[in-house]
Design an enzyme around this catalytic site. Structure first.
Site, PDB file in Angstrom:
ATOM      1  N   GLU A 172       0.773  -1.304   0.059  1.00  0.00           N
ATOM      2  CA  GLU A 172      -0.117   0.083   0.122  1.00  0.00           C
ATOM      3  C   GLU A 172       0.825   1.263  -0.080  1.00  0.00           C
ATOM      4  O   GLU A 172       1.752   1.085   1.029  1.00  0.00           O
ATOM      5  CB  GLU A 172      -0.942   0.045   1.199  1.00  0.00           C
ATOM      6  CG  GLU A 172      -1.723   1.296   1.599  1.00  0.00           C
ATOM      7  CD  GLU A 172      -2.672   1.849   0.229  1.00  0.00           C
ATOM      8  OE1 GLU A 172      -3.325   0.984   0.025  1.00  0.00           O
ATOM      9  OE2 GLU A 172      -2.150   2.932  -0.162  1.00  0.00           O
ATOM     10  N   THR A 202     -10.270   5.445  -1.785  1.00  0.00           N
ATOM     11  CA  THR A 202     -11.791   5.375  -2.023  1.00  0.00           C
ATOM     12  C   THR A 202     -12.311   4.361  -0.858  1.00  0.00           C
ATOM     13  O   THR A 202     -13.552   4.725  -0.551  1.00  0.00           O
ATOM     14  CB  THR A 202     -11.946   4.579  -3.460  1.00  0.00           C
ATOM     15  OG1 THR A 202     -11.154   5.038  -4.170  1.00  0.00           O
ATOM     16  CG2 THR A 202     -13.374   4.558  -3.917  1.00  0.00           C
ATOM     17  N   HIS A 228     -25.085  -1.952  -0.721  1.00  0.00           N
ATOM     18  CA  HIS A 228     -26.066  -1.837  -1.751  1.00  0.00           C
ATOM     19  C   HIS A 228     -26.830  -3.283  -1.878  1.00  0.00           C
ATOM     20  O   HIS A 228     -26.185  -4.093  -1.933  1.00  0.00           O
ATOM     21  CB  HIS A 228     -25.517  -1.322  -3.251  1.00  0.00           C
ATOM     22  CG  HIS A 228     -24.989  -0.098  -3.077  1.00  0.00           C
ATOM     23  ND1 HIS A 228     -23.692   0.170  -2.626  1.00  0.00           N
ATOM     24  CD2 HIS A 228     -25.329   1.189  -3.723  1.00  0.00           C
ATOM     25  CE1 HIS A 228     -23.568   1.412  -2.474  1.00  0.00           C
ATOM     26  NE2 HIS A 228     -24.601   2.177  -3.444  1.00  0.00           N
ATOM     27  N   CYS A 258     -11.868  12.457  23.555  1.00  0.00           N
ATOM     28  CA  CYS A 258     -12.627  13.071  22.424  1.00  0.00           C
ATOM     29  C   CYS A 258     -14.111  13.247  23.251  1.00  0.00           C
ATOM     30  O   CYS A 258     -14.577  12.138  23.270  1.00  0.00           O
ATOM     31  CB  CYS A 258     -12.545  12.289  21.230  1.00  0.00           C
ATOM     32  SG  CYS A 258     -14.094  12.849  20.034  1.00  0.00           S
TER      33      CYS A 258
END
Lengths: 575, 125, 422
Positions: free
Chosen positions: A114, A123, A132, A491
């Site tokens: 990578e 992406t 989907h 956080c």
């Protein structure tokens, strides 16, 4: 020149008024020439697509347009020099990682490269996280086949890999009564693609499901199998499980060239040394055509189609329960993508994505006009939402070919090269099925070269580190008693503890940047966008990794957070 | 005539200052302090400088400091150079002098926070 | 400290508002607990090392740490219960209020309280909330984040930067970064007027020859890894960028000072009414919100420009909470009316006529810059207050203190603020 080529050439001339060179190379059609604008490049490519050739290699250039070079890592070393592996996977997105996991079931050595400092940087972290159902792809396409299959596989794989996944269903909204005439068509499409449970909902049924929906909507088509997950969590889970089963991952590693002898790849040169693989799998996303070209096998071109996504404050999350999209009458046209509202797995509402063509593969700039347009069109679905609910927005590019279908196959001309390319939407949904297919192809090839069998022991499971805000108070309390850092909230917006951040820094694929921690923990993803926690996280990285504050980056390379320590540049002050 | 904004308090008075025959004519000030500020601002503008100094404690790498009175503006950057050389190596209270009589102005640089407290050494508050 | 399971009043936040509230609760004999999420109390003042604090409260010009440590000393001297590193996970109304808290030492635990004071401050607006587009490199910081890096950790987040927005923290950071050796190219403000106090323009920008460029904004961020440049455009009256005015400015950082928003996640979770203008809870003169027993003060209520008023609001909220514990409380409201054109906001938004005891304090901001105006407060036909203002500027909050006559407002539905020229 044969008839088809002449026809393509004429057609392009007619549409963009330019003379474009068209010729056949291997089984593909190649376009060459120069045009004034990118739209014409795209149009020419489309006019040449699906005319009986395997692929369109679109080499048309735009006058004066300079396409920047691929962004490379800053590292240069020999850590991979002379490495012999059975399988080399190029690309650490969800496709590369799911393939790596599938292959890890077999007794062979697998190395995944990578180019970024982490997995899922392109992406695979820049999409809507939707699984989907497989209704939209044209029946008979690879998209339709892998999407429906992949969707089904997610139930099992998310369970094995401990990734949060919910089948929240999607609703295609009909805002005019006459649109109900589309129902028989959709029903037929569902049957052909084997999508189960699709129903037409009346307004009443719809409001029961989505009470906050705009009054203008008169009904909806309901698809129950649509799911959501975090695409980068999924990718990392695949990666971690693959690593657990022996796969090696080399980050910050870019392929520079490929050496072939006759019709076989013998070595792959990277910035970290030369690798000698028996088989190469090209899962390089938007750069899959670059890799193909290096192997002198470029039979397709990827044209990056950008999509922008907006995230709304979690406070508004309760306004919807599923994925909502207006009926797009161009449903047959897989090139357009309208996007909609998605209730993400984390409980935010996501708006988008939109889709538009542009020439740059790694251009993630967001644009005011397109984002505003998208917000205006989608926020009206739920009148209670407004632009002030926006907390962030970002963009990604889809790895589209001109054929607009996936390429999942062995190379025709390079014996030991396999493609998982052109994987655009619904790529995430299709990933588990694509991985299985690629495994099959790859093992078949390898079997001819070596003795290969399945491993005796393969661990299908991966356990994620604790996500405290998802646990019951009792479980949470128990963990804090074991390790007090889990009780130290860093956080505020997402309630992420110091313990979880340290876990991310020490995980199987360790985070080393602020964004990598964000993808693993969600720290900094809330409404203040890291304003409060970013300095604290920088400090934690410094302490845990024992590195200087000025070496900490947002996302690798030279994305340093800080420039220098104060009161140190003064030369007179030093002795 | 010069226009000067008073920085002494949040009112931020917008003053017009003129000096005719050694007499100061000042308009726009809401109080007498403003008058003095305006004259100073023309004759010898001064500022309080606030900054931080290094410490040797990783838990509290910087300690805030300030000048205990205004110093002439032209001393600001030279003073920053001095401040940047200091390293605190023992706990201190707020208000302790770190640099005495800077540039012979009679003004000192003092700490403005209690390092005992910041370090969690529970001495006095 | 051993934490008990019940307190009369729990205060969330130990910044200037929460500390003042805690002290006044304690002084008024309520059992009090202050809850702070950070390791050290003092809130944002810890990193505000510049001076100018306390001119009203202490009649002195103090730095942020000096101001807060004066309160810390009182809290320590009086031994007022306080727990730090403790985060509120949830507040539920169950007769009393039931708080679910988390910290590293105790884990998860509950505390019940009769009254709750929300003093948890505000947060900064981000680049996304003002819709800046372009790439997403590192080097973009809100002014408060940059301030933390420089003042607390001792690191420069940039060496050649552009500041967007002229809020006070942005101006303060322009000076601070300059002193530490960075080059601040300019402060760009989309509005026609600066958002910060005039004296900060003077002492933070003019002193260091840093230009302020009004009616301009950043329209694009440029750079892949680190910010390389920004595109600046002029904006029109509606704050929309004017095409053709784009200019590229090279820089390695962008500091944002584009506004603060009260943090009201807890208030919202309890369905407390929020004022669209202040973005904080709607309150009465006792700083009590629409929910009986819940009070709000400081920057969680509305964003203040002076800490002195933050402390004042905390003090009154604390006093009111302590009174609430002992009184049989029932409220009857009249509203505080205003012209939305003239006033950005007025706090409190309601007066509880049943509990009127002494003076009432109003805080307000004008919508635009006004010269020579009069403010009237009308109650029915009576004018109960009037004052002439040489200037009213939106960045400068105004404070009015009046004695409201209970008899006078009896039977009225509202009191009204009126702004008149001349």
């Amino acid at each position: 020149m044969n008839k088809t080529l002449t026809k393509i050439k004429k057609n392009i001339k007619k549409n963009i008024n330019e003379d474009i060179e068209c010729f056949k190379w291997h089984s593909s059609v190649v376009l060459e020439g120069e045009v004034d604008k990118w739209e014409d490049v795209i149009l020419a490519g489309r006019l040449a697509a699906n005319k009986g050739y395997k692929g369109v290699v679109n080499n048309i250039e735009v006058k004066g347009l300079n396409i920047p070079k691929i962004k490379s890592p800053l590292v240069n070393d020999n850590s991979l020099e002379n490495r012999f592996v059975d399988i080399l996977i190029i690309g650490g997105g969800v496709i590369g990682c799911s393939i790596a996991r599938e292959l890890s079931k077999w007794d062979c050595s697998v190395l995944l490269l990578e180019k970024e400092e982490d997995l899922a940087m392109h992406t695979s972290s820049r999409n809507d996280g939707m699984i989907h159902p497989g209704l939209v792809p044209k029946p008979g396409t690879k998209k339709a086949y892998f999407n429906v299959k992949g969707n089904k596989l997610y139930s099992k794989v998310t369970k094995e890999l401990d990734v949060s996944f919910k089948r929240i269903g999607s609703l295609i909204l009909l805002d005019k009564n006459y649109l109900k005439v589309t129902w028989p068509l959709i029903k037929r499409r569902a049957k052909l693609n084997k999508v189960k449970g699709v129903k037409l909902l009346s307004k009443k049924e719809l409001i029961k499901k989505e009470p906050n929906i705009s009054k203008g909507v008169v009904g909806a088509i309901y698809i129950p199998s649509t799911g959501v997950l975090s695409p980068y969590e999924m990718t990392l889970a695949y990666g971690e499980n693959a690593v657990d089963n022996g796969v090696k991952i080399s980050l910050n590693t870019i392929v520079e060239s490929i050496e072939k002898i006759k019709d076989k790849i013998v070595s792959v040169k990277t910035n970290r040394g030369k690798v000698y693989p028996k088989l190469v799998i090209n899962a390089a996303g938007v750069y899959a055509d670059y890799i193909a070209e290096m192997a002198k096998d470029k039979f397709f071109t990827i044209h990056p189609r950008k999509g922008e996504i907006v995230l709304l404050d979690k406070k508004r999350g309760a306004f919807i329960e599923s994925v909502l999209a207006k009926l797009d009458l161009s449903i047959k046209n897989s090139k357009t993508k309208g996007g909609g509202l998605v209730k993400t797995i984390e409980g935010n509402i996501l708006v988008g994505p939109n889709a538009y063509e542009q020439p740059f593969k790694e251009d993630y700039i967001t644009n005011k006009d397109t984002v505003d347009k998208m917000l205006n069109s989608h926020l009206e679905i739920i009148p209670k939402l407004s632009k002030s609910d926006v907390i962030t927005y970002f963009a990604g590019t889809r790895a589209a070919t001109y054929e607009e279908d996936f390429i999942v196959e062995r190379s025709e001309y390079v014996k030991n090269l396999v493609y998982a390319a052109g994987i655009q939407s619904p790529g995430l949904a299709s990933a588990p099925a694509i991985a299985r297919e690629i495994k099959k192809i790859s093992i078949d090839i390898l079997k001819k070269q070596m003795n290969i069998k399945k491993k005796n022991y393969w661990n299908p499971k991966r356990k994620k580190g604790p996500k405290l805000n998802l646990l019951t108070l009792e479980e949470r309390n128990k963990l804090i008693k074991e390790r007090s850092e889990y009780g130290d909230i860093i956080c505020r917006c997402e309630e992420i503890s110091k313990g979880e951040i340290i876990d991310a820094l020490n995980s199987k694929i360790p985070a080393s940047s602020i964004d990598a921690i964000k993808r693993r923990t969600r720290a900094g993803m809330g409404r203040c966008q890291g304003g409060f926690c970013m300095p604290l996280i920088t400090k934690i990285i410094k302490e845990e990794k024992k590195i200087d504050m000025t070496n900490i980056t947002k996302k690798g390379k030279s994305s340093f957070i800080l420039v220098e320590e104060t009161k140190c540049s003064n030369k007179e002050g030093e002795n | 005539m010069r226009e000067i904004i008073c920085i002494l308090c949040p009112n931020g008075c917008h003053m017009k200052v003129a000096n005719t025959k050694d007499k100061w004519v000042i308009k726009g000030n809401l109080c007498n302090k403003g008058r003095k500020f305006a004259i100073d601002e023309i004759k010898n503008p001064k500022r309080t400088v606030c900054s931080t100094v290094k410490t040797r404690y990783s838990k509290v790498p910087r300690l805030p400091v300030k000048t205990d009175d205004d110093i002439p503006k032209e001393y600001i950057f030279p003073l920053m150079k001095l401040i940047n050389k200091i390293v605190i190596d023992k706990p201190m209270h707020s208000g302790e002098i770190i640099i005495e009589d800077v540039f012979k102005t009679g003004v000192n640089v003092i700490t403005t926070s209690n390092l005992f407290y910041l370090l969690g050494i529970e001495k006095d508050g | 400290m051993k934490v008990k399971t019940y307190y009369d009043v729990v205060i969330i936040g130990a910044g200037p508002a929460g500390m003042a509230a805690g002290i006044s609760c304690y002084d008024n004999k309520a059992s009090t607990l202050i809850v702070e999420r950070e390791e050290r109390i003092g809130g944002i003042l810890k990193q505000c090392i510049h001076d100018g604090f306390g001119v009203i409260e202490f009649k002195e010009k103090l730095t942020g740490p000096e101001y807060s440590e004066r309160y810390i000393k009182i809290i320590k001297d009086k031994n007022i219960p306080i727990i730090t590193k403790t985060f509120v996970l949830n507040v539920e109304k169950k007769g009393n209020f039931k708080l679910t808290l988390i910290n590293p030492k105790e884990g998860i635990f509950n505390i019940e309280t009769k009254a709750l004071i929300l003093a948890n401050g505000c947060r900064e607006r981000t680049q996304k909330q003002i819709f800046i587009h372009g790439s997403r490199p590192s080097g973009i910081f809100t002014a408060g984040t940059a301030q933390y890096f420089v003042n607390i950790l001792g690191y420069l987040p940039c060496k050649r930067c552009v500041i967007l927005g002229s809020g006070d923290i942005g101006l303060i950071m322009a000076r601070r970064l300059t002193l530490e050796g960075a080059n601040v190219i300019g402060v760009y403000e989309a509005k026609k007027h600066p958002s910060g106090l005039i004296r900060n323009i003077s002492q933070c920008l003019n002193d260091y020859e840093i230009p302020i460029i009004l009616s301009h904004t950043i329209t694009k961020i440029i750079g892949d890894d680190r910010v390389k440049a920004v595109e600046i455009s002029e904006v029109n009256e509606d704050m929309e960028p004017i095409l053709g005015t784009e200019k590229i400015i090279e820089c390695d950082g962008v500091i944002l000072s584009v506004g603060l928003i009260p943090e009201n996640e807890i208030a919202e979770s309890l369905n407390i009414d929020i004022d669209k203008r202040t973005k904080g809870p709607i309150i009465d003169q006792n700083f009590m919100t629409s929910e009986n027993g819940i009070f709000s003060c400081g920057n969680a209520l509305h964003v203040n420009d002076l800490v002195d008023y933050v402390s004042e609001s905390g003090r009154y909220a604390g006093l009111s909470a302590a009174r609430y514990i002992n009184d049989n409380y029932e409220r009857k409201f009249i509203s505080v009316e205003k012209s939305l054109k003239d006033f950005a906001y007025i706090v409190p938004q309601y007066i509880d006529i049943k509990s009127i005891k002494d003076k009432v304090i109003f805080y307000f901001r004008s919508m635009d810059i006004k010269e020579n105006v009069k403010i009237y407060i009308k109650c029915g036909e009576n004018i109960i207050f009037h004052k002439k203002y040489r200037y009213l500027r939106p960045p400068e909050m105004e404070r009015i203190e009046i004695n409201l006559d209970k008899e006078l407002i009896k039977g009225e539905k509202s009191i009204e603020f009126i702004m008149m020229e001349g």
